[in-house]
Write a protein that holds these residues in place. Structure first.
Motif, short mmCIF file in Angstrom:
data_model
loop_
_atom_site.label_atom_id
_atom_site.label_comp_id
_atom_site.label_asym_id
_atom_site.label_seq_id
_atom_site.Cartn_x
_atom_site.Cartn_y
_atom_site.Cartn_z
N THR A 1 -15.59 36.55 -25.42
CA THR A 1 -14.21 36.43 -24.94
C THR A 1 -13.87 37.64 -24.09
N VAL A 2 -13.42 37.38 -22.87
CA VAL A 2 -12.95 38.44 -21.97
C VAL A 2 -11.42 38.40 -22.01
N ARG A 3 -10.82 39.44 -22.54
CA ARG A 3 -9.38 39.43 -22.80
C ARG A 3 -8.61 40.20 -21.72
N GLY A 4 -7.33 39.89 -21.66
CA GLY A 4 -6.42 40.65 -20.81
C GLY A 4 -6.58 40.44 -19.33
N LEU A 5 -7.00 39.24 -18.90
CA LEU A 5 -7.16 38.97 -17.48
C LEU A 5 -5.81 38.60 -16.86
N LYS A 6 -5.68 38.91 -15.58
CA LYS A 6 -4.42 38.67 -14.88
C LYS A 6 -4.42 37.32 -14.19
N LEU A 7 -3.36 36.55 -14.46
CA LEU A 7 -3.16 35.28 -13.76
C LEU A 7 -2.56 35.59 -12.39
N THR A 8 -3.40 35.49 -11.35
CA THR A 8 -2.99 35.93 -10.02
C THR A 8 -2.00 34.96 -9.38
N PHE A 9 -2.35 33.70 -9.30
CA PHE A 9 -1.41 32.75 -8.72
C PHE A 9 -1.77 31.34 -9.17
N VAL A 10 -0.78 30.47 -9.05
CA VAL A 10 -0.94 29.06 -9.40
C VAL A 10 -0.74 28.25 -8.13
N SER A 11 -1.62 27.28 -7.91
CA SER A 11 -1.54 26.46 -6.70
C SER A 11 -0.21 25.71 -6.64
N ASN A 12 0.25 25.48 -5.44
CA ASN A 12 1.51 24.77 -5.22
C ASN A 12 1.33 23.28 -5.00
N SER A 13 0.10 22.81 -5.20
CA SER A 13 -0.15 21.38 -5.02
C SER A 13 -1.07 20.89 -6.12
N ILE A 14 -0.93 19.61 -6.46
CA ILE A 14 -1.76 18.97 -7.47
C ILE A 14 -2.79 18.10 -6.77
N ASP A 15 -4.03 18.21 -7.20
CA ASP A 15 -5.10 17.43 -6.59
C ASP A 15 -4.82 15.94 -6.76
N PRO A 16 -4.75 15.19 -5.66
CA PRO A 16 -4.37 13.77 -5.78
C PRO A 16 -5.42 12.91 -6.48
N ASP A 17 -6.68 13.35 -6.50
CA ASP A 17 -7.74 12.56 -7.12
C ASP A 17 -7.85 12.83 -8.62
N SER A 18 -7.98 14.13 -8.98
CA SER A 18 -8.16 14.48 -10.39
C SER A 18 -6.85 14.70 -11.13
N ARG A 19 -5.74 14.80 -10.38
CA ARG A 19 -4.42 15.08 -10.97
C ARG A 19 -4.43 16.36 -11.78
N THR A 20 -5.10 17.37 -11.26
CA THR A 20 -5.16 18.67 -11.91
C THR A 20 -4.54 19.73 -11.01
N LEU A 21 -4.14 20.81 -11.65
CA LEU A 21 -3.51 21.94 -10.96
C LEU A 21 -4.46 23.13 -11.01
N SER A 22 -4.73 23.73 -9.85
CA SER A 22 -5.63 24.90 -9.79
C SER A 22 -4.85 26.17 -10.08
#
Length: 505
Positions: free
Chosen positions: A358-379
């Motif tokens: 387990t690598v702890r304390g990582l920084k969440l840099t950014f969240v994508s502003n679009s959802i993939d239309p095929d997989s319906r996932t958010l990067s």
């Protein structure tokens, strides 16, 4: 009367002290009383049943009483403690902490766009005369990669024209000096001197435009001045490893007059004598050089190959800082956005043949502003600092690095979505289930007492225990092997053992 008042005062002080310290002595005393009463009830039941009462009801009652009370504690030998892995790290007093409920997101290690990959290309046409690096080698910024003999006609013609203009300016300057002396003596008219001065100004303007043309090709003022001073064209181009973090807009082309460091220790004897000798320390790889080590991934040219301006020569990769790209489901968008807003740290879990890391304390840099239309996932992208696990230099002074995290490596991200403060949080292996009850094992000297607890929340990594007096902060709890100790208690009681008791798949 005075003695009576003193006795009342002492009694009042004792009562106040007992009430103030009740949290320290009452829980152990209460458990001792409960155990004593349970033991007395068991003895009374045995007396009523008689020594030869073999009825099924009495047998079951005696068995449950034995399991629930007589074997509620377990004494482990030092060897058993080692076998269970109960070292000092896993026998620690429990503390109140903040628990963050998290979701698990599949992820993969990816490159940082614009930083991890660097393309090295030739700025001009030419022929490769030397290749100083090999695929997989690690180089530092400023180290020599290629030498190219220039064949770019426009550059050659511009240098030739500029050198010709400089020579003509020198001739005009000498002629004007001669005419100035002749005009002063009256031998010729001043009109001829004025015409020669006009011609010189035209040449100077032409030379200025040629200088700017050379600068457009990448030559610096120093290099342009060297052409006019030395009367020689610049024909050899040296291409070095760039710096990822720094860039000088006035940086000149690495041509034959520039001092540089070749990548490898061995140097071609045809190199100009202006370079330092091959046994100089600056020619070897130095781990103390400033900058970021770059790994040569693709080497696409060889000696004697003709190249065009803009053609790719090799690609360099900077593996010091990478991204973990997680793919969250559409339903988790709001929770992940809230985690990024609050700045909560993210953990990465890596599975391997030796277990999980387990690598702890990582920084969440950014969240994508679009959802993939095929997989319906958010990067979502998390910073991953990398580290070198192997750093070797061979006999030819070629340095090779191996990094801990690699592109394409699969991981899991644990993203916190809810925060609970002042909770008793234990590893999931510290609790065990038996029917409707959950238990932990509290250390009392050499023994471990099975204590029933209320589990408020449990996931695959941790369990949140209610702070209701069953255990207290400061109690020493076994942080692993609860399932094995539960089976040992059942074996000791002589009851049937369920190998899956308290162990969920």
């Amino acid at each position: 009367m005075p003695w009576t008042a003193i006795r009342w005062g002492v009694g009042l002080v004792v009562l106040i002290a007992a009430f103030a310290t009740s949290s320290a002595w009452w829980p152990p005393l209460s458990r001792l009383i409960d155990q004593t009463l349970a033991s007395q009830r068991a003895s009374s039941d045995d007396e009523h049943s008689g020594p030869h009462d073999d009825s099924p009801g009495h047998a079951a009652h005696n068995e449950s009483t034995a399991i629930g009370n007589a074997t509620a504690s377990l004494q482990l030998t030092p060897q058993a403690l080692k076998n269970l892995g109960l070292t000092q790290d896993f026998l620690r007093p429990i503390e109140l902490s903040t628990y963050r409920r998290s979701i698990t997101v599949p992820a993969v290690v990816v490159a940082k766009p614009g930083r991890s990959s660097i393309i090295v290309s030739s700025p001009l046409n030419g022929v490769v005369t030397h290749v100083h690096a090999v695929t997989g080698e690690a180089v530092m910024p400023g180290e020599l990669l290629f030498e190219v003999r220039l064949t770019y006609e426009d550059l050659v013609e511009t240098q030739t024209a500029y050198l010709k203009t400089v020579s003509e300016l020198q001739v005009e300057a000498r002629e004007i000096n001669r005419l100035e002396q002749a005009t002063q003596s009256g031998a010729i008219s001043g009109k001829l001197l004025l015409e020669r001065r006009y011609a010189k100004e035209k040449l100077e303007a032409f030379a200025t435009s040629q200088r700017e043309a050379l600068r457009m090709h990448g030559l610096s003022d120093r290099q342009v001045d060297a052409i006019g001073t030395n009367g020689k064209l610049l024909r050899d181009l040296r291409i070095v490893a760039p710096d990822v973090d720094e860039h000088d807009h006035d940086e000149e082309l690495r041509l034959s007059q520039v001092q540089i460091r070749p990548v490898s220790f061995r140097q071609d004897p045809s190199l100009p004598p202006s370079l330092p000798p091959t046994n100089d320390a600056s020619h070897r790889h130095s781990h103390d050089q400033p900058g970021t080590p770059l790994v040569i991934d693709d080497l696409l040219v060889h000696k004697g190959q003709a190249i065009m301006a803009g053609e790719k020569l090799c690609s360099l990769s900077d593996y010091t800082r990478l991204f973990i790209e997680g793919k969250a489901f559409e339903n988790d968008v709001n929770a992940i956005t809230e985690a990024a807003k609050r700045g909560w740290a993210v953990d990465a879990v890596i599975s391997s043949s030796s277990g999980q890391e387990t690598v702890r304390g990582l920084k969440l840099t950014f969240v994508s502003n679009s959802i993939d239309p095929d997989s319906r996932t958010l990067s979502m992208f998390v910073e991953l600092p990398n580290e070198v696990v192997r750093d070797e230099t061979n006999n030819e002074n070629q340095r090779f690095l191996s990094w801990k995290y690699r592109l394409g490596q699969r991981m899991e991200l644990r993203v916190p979505v809810e925060e609970w403060e002042h909770q008793i949080v234990l590893p999931v292996d510290a609790v065990v289930r038996d029917g409707a009850d959950w238990f932990v094992f509290q250390q009392n000297g050499k023994s471990f007492t099975r204590v029933p607890v209320h589990v408020r929340y449990r996931d695959q990594n941790a369990a949140v225990i209610a702070n209701d007096g069953s255990v207290y902060p400061g109690d020493v709890i076994a942080l692993k092997a609860a399932h094995q100790m539960q089976m040992a208690i059942k074996n000791k009681s002589g009851g049937a053992v369920d190998p899956h008791a308290g162990h969920n798949h």
